[in-house]
Design a protein around this motif. Sequence first.
Motif, PDB file in Angstrom:
ATOM      1  N   GLU A  60       0.807  -1.220   0.000  1.00  0.00           N
ATOM      2  CA  GLU A  60       0.000   0.000   0.000  1.00  0.00           C
ATOM      3  C   GLU A  60       0.838   1.266   0.000  1.00  0.00           C
ATOM      4  OE1 GLU A  60      -3.026   0.137   3.006  1.00  0.00           O
ATOM      5  OE2 GLU A  60      -4.072  -1.605   2.201  1.00  0.00           O
ATOM      6  N   THR A  61       1.985   1.249   0.693  1.00  0.00           N
ATOM      7  CA  THR A  61       2.723   2.505   0.913  1.00  0.00           C
ATOM      8  C   THR A  61       4.167   2.490   0.429  1.00  0.00           C
ATOM      9  OG1 THR A  61       3.549   1.891   3.108  1.00  0.00           O
ATOM     10  CG2 THR A  61       1.333   2.883   3.001  1.00  0.00           C
ATOM     11  N   GLY A  62       4.713   1.323   0.116  1.00  0.00           N
ATOM     12  CA  GLY A  62       6.116   1.230  -0.260  1.00  0.00           C
ATOM     13  C   GLY A  62       7.067   1.267   0.922  1.00  0.00           C
ATOM     14  N   VAL A  63       6.544   1.458   2.124  1.00  0.00           N
ATOM     15  CA  VAL A  63       7.381   1.551   3.328  1.00  0.00           C
ATOM     16  C   VAL A  63       7.748   0.148   3.810  1.00  0.00           C
ATOM     17  CG1 VAL A  63       7.430   2.264   5.757  1.00  0.00           C
ATOM     18  CG2 VAL A  63       6.424   3.772   4.028  1.00  0.00           C
ATOM     19  N   ASN A  64       9.037  -0.072   4.039  1.00  0.00           N
ATOM     20  CA  ASN A  64       9.511  -1.319   4.629  1.00  0.00           C
ATOM     21  C   ASN A  64       9.566  -1.139   6.142  1.00  0.00           C
ATOM     22  OD1 ASN A  64      10.101  -2.987   2.268  1.00  0.00           O
ATOM     23  ND2 ASN A  64      11.567  -1.374   1.795  1.00  0.00           N
ATOM     24  N   ALA A  65       9.141  -2.168   6.859  1.00  0.00           N
ATOM     25  CA  ALA A  65       9.066  -2.060   8.315  1.00  0.00           C
ATOM     26  C   ALA A  65       9.496  -3.361   8.968  1.00  0.00           C
ATOM     27  CB  ALA A  65       7.638  -1.698   8.735  1.00  0.00           C
ATOM     28  N   THR A  66       9.703  -3.289  10.268  1.00  0.00           N
ATOM     29  CA  THR A  66      10.021  -4.448  11.095  1.00  0.00           C
ATOM     30  C   THR A  66       8.850  -4.676  12.043  1.00  0.00           C
ATOM     31  OG1 THR A  66      12.376  -3.948  10.981  1.00  0.00           O
ATOM     32  CG2 THR A  66      11.650  -5.378  12.791  1.00  0.00           C
ATOM     33  N   CYS A  67       8.444  -5.927  12.158  1.00  0.00           N
ATOM     34  CA  CYS A  67       7.326  -6.269  13.044  1.00  0.00           C
ATOM     35  C   CYS A  67       7.823  -6.330  14.488  1.00  0.00           C
ATOM     36  CB  CYS A  67       6.735  -7.607  12.626  1.00  0.00           C
ATOM     37  SG  CYS A  67       5.273  -8.058  13.564  1.00  0.00           S
ATOM     38  N   ILE A  68       7.217  -5.505  15.351  1.00  0.00           N
ATOM     39  CA  ILE A  68       7.556  -5.492  16.776  1.00  0.00           C
ATOM     40  C   ILE A  68       6.694  -6.507  17.519  1.00  0.00           C
ATOM     41  CG2 ILE A  68       7.698  -4.081  18.865  1.00  0.00           C
ATOM     42  CD1 ILE A  68       9.610  -3.232  16.531  1.00  0.00           C
ATOM     43  N   GLY A  69       5.395  -6.525  17.235  1.00  0.00           N
ATOM     44  CA  GLY A  69       4.519  -7.493  17.887  1.00  0.00           C
ATOM     45  C   GLY A  69       3.054  -7.159  17.719  1.00  0.00           C
ATOM     46  N   THR A  96      11.117   5.984   5.390  1.00  0.00           N
ATOM     47  CA  THR A  96       9.905   6.818   5.397  1.00  0.00           C
ATOM     48  C   THR A  96       9.525   7.298   4.000  1.00  0.00           C
ATOM     49  OG1 THR A  96      11.244   8.753   5.943  1.00  0.00           O
ATOM     50  CG2 THR A  96      10.202   7.589   7.788  1.00  0.00           C
ATOM     51  N   LYS A  97      10.133   6.721   2.976  1.00  0.00           N
ATOM     52  CA  LYS A  97       9.781   7.087   1.602  1.00  0.00           C
ATOM     53  C   LYS A  97       8.496   6.363   1.233  1.00  0.00           C
ATOM     54  CE  LYS A  97      11.563   7.213  -3.137  1.00  0.00           C
ATOM     55  NZ  LYS A  97      10.280   6.974  -3.729  1.00  0.00           N
ATOM     56  N   ILE A  98       7.462   7.132   0.911  1.00  0.00           N
ATOM     57  CA  ILE A  98       6.151   6.573   0.617  1.00  0.00           C
ATOM     58  C   ILE A  98       5.915   6.541  -0.890  1.00  0.00           C
ATOM     59  CG2 ILE A  98       3.669   6.953   0.845  1.00  0.00           C
ATOM     60  CD1 ILE A  98       4.273   8.190   3.614  1.00  0.00           C
ATOM     61  N   THR A  99       5.460   5.396  -1.358  1.00  0.00           N
ATOM     62  CA  THR A  99       5.003   5.228  -2.731  1.00  0.00           C
ATOM     63  C   THR A  99       3.586   4.684  -2.641  1.00  0.00           C
ATOM     64  OG1 THR A  99       7.257   4.670  -3.411  1.00  0.00           O
ATOM     65  CG2 THR A  99       5.480   4.148  -4.958  1.00  0.00           C
ATOM     66  N   ILE A 100       2.604   5.520  -2.950  1.00  0.00           N
ATOM     67  CA  ILE A 100       1.196   5.155  -2.764  1.00  0.00           C
ATOM     68  C   ILE A 100       0.735   4.153  -3.825  1.00  0.00           C
ATOM     69  CG2 ILE A 100      -1.165   6.058  -2.879  1.00  0.00           C
ATOM     70  CD1 ILE A 100      -0.142   8.654  -1.726  1.00  0.00           C
ATOM     71  N   GLN A 101       0.001   3.146  -3.368  1.00  0.00           N
ATOM     72  CA  GLN A 101      -0.669   2.228  -4.278  1.00  0.00           C
ATOM     73  C   GLN A 101      -1.937   2.939  -4.760  1.00  0.00           C
ATOM     74  OE1 GLN A 101      -2.814  -1.188  -2.715  1.00  0.00           O
ATOM     75  NE2 GLN A 101      -1.771  -2.494  -4.202  1.00  0.00           N
ATOM     76  N   GLU A 102      -1.862   3.548  -5.915  1.00  0.00           N
ATOM     77  CA  GLU A 102      -2.925   4.438  -6.383  1.00  0.00           C
ATOM     78  C   GLU A 102      -4.246   3.737  -6.664  1.00  0.00           C
ATOM     79  OE1 GLU A 102      -1.470   6.929  -9.522  1.00  0.00           O
ATOM     80  OE2 GLU A 102       0.200   7.646  -8.299  1.00  0.00           O
ATOM     81  N   LYS A 103      -4.225   2.435  -6.880  1.00  0.00           N
ATOM     82  CA  LYS A 103      -5.465   1.693  -7.123  1.00  0.00           C
ATOM     83  C   LYS A 103      -6.377   1.723  -5.889  1.00  0.00           C
ATOM     84  CE  LYS A 103      -7.054  -2.980  -8.117  1.00  0.00           C
ATOM     85  NZ  LYS A 103      -6.618  -4.377  -8.170  1.00  0.00           N
ATOM     86  N   GLU A 104      -5.759   1.637  -4.695  1.00  0.00           N
ATOM     87  CA  GLU A 104      -6.534   1.555  -3.453  1.00  0.00           C
ATOM     88  C   GLU A 104      -6.539   2.833  -2.628  1.00  0.00           C
ATOM     89  OE1 GLU A 104      -5.752  -1.720  -0.859  1.00  0.00           O
ATOM     90  OE2 GLU A 104      -5.559  -3.146  -2.505  1.00  0.00           O
ATOM     91  N   LEU A 105      -5.469   3.644  -2.735  1.00  0.00           N
ATOM     92  CA  LEU A 105      -5.293   4.776  -1.824  1.00  0.00           C
ATOM     93  C   LEU A 105      -5.359   6.126  -2.531  1.00  0.00           C
ATOM     94  CD1 LEU A 105      -2.257   3.527   0.322  1.00  0.00           C
ATOM     95  CD2 LEU A 105      -4.693   3.128   0.717  1.00  0.00           C
ATOM     96  N   SER A 106      -5.893   7.107  -1.814  1.00  0.00           N
ATOM     97  CA  SER A 106      -5.846   8.488  -2.303  1.00  0.00           C
ATOM     98  C   SER A 106      -4.723   9.268  -1.632  1.00  0.00           C
ATOM     99  CB  SER A 106      -7.187   9.190  -2.079  1.00  0.00           C
ATOM    100  OG  SER A 106      -7.490   9.250  -0.701  1.00  0.00           O
ATOM    101  N   ASP A 107      -4.237   8.785  -0.467  1.00  0.00           N
ATOM    102  CA  ASP A 107      -3.179   9.490   0.244  1.00  0.00           C
ATOM    103  C   ASP A 107      -2.543   8.557   1.264  1.00  0.00           C
ATOM    104  OD1 ASP A 107      -1.515  11.569   0.987  1.00  0.00           O
ATOM    105  OD2 ASP A 107      -3.081  12.808   1.885  1.00  0.00           O
ATOM    106  N   ALA A 108      -1.308   8.855   1.624  1.00  0.00           N
ATOM    107  CA  ALA A 108      -0.591   8.148   2.691  1.00  0.00           C
ATOM    108  C   ALA A 108       0.492   9.075   3.193  1.00  0.00           C
ATOM    109  CB  ALA A 108       0.017   6.845   2.178  1.00  0.00           C
TER     110      ALA A 108
END
Length: 159
Positions: A60-69, A96-108
């Motif tokens: 959805e956002t292009g952001v890579n993250a680490t799962c805390i719990g 924190t670089k965001i790439t919006i999935q334009e099919k589903e999202l209008s903003d992020a």
Amino acid sequence: MSKRGNVWLAVAGLVKDSAGRWLVVKKKYSGLKDLWSLPAGFVKEGETVDQAVLREVTEETGVNATCIGLIGVRTGVIREEISDNMLIFLLQANDTKITIQEKELSDAKFISEQELLEDPASSLLIKYLIQNPPNEPMAVHDGLNPGDQFQYTTYRFIK
């Protein structure tokens, strides 16, 4: 009945950056249309819930993250027939670089808790989580094997 049947399993990620801002999205559809909400989606065949939340956030956002719990479960019944269940995970943003999935999202974007509380476009769940912060998240534990007889290809315990 939808393609998911009458029992739904979804995941959402409360993604925080190093400044404590939350990654929030605005969907183009559903009851959350034009409201700030957490990146979320359904668990797919062949993946664990923690894999699903990381996939959904990245898709959805292009952001890579680490799962805390795991920090919560949202559950409800729709029209007295569909069991709608969502596991909510705390994630730490790796970037924190965001790439919006334009099919589903209008903003992020990443937004501070205070701004989200003051914004009338913040969803009920966003405001609830800010006003009732989760305690210690339940961590995801790997490396367990309940026995080869079960034929798990992936097995995790969250506690």
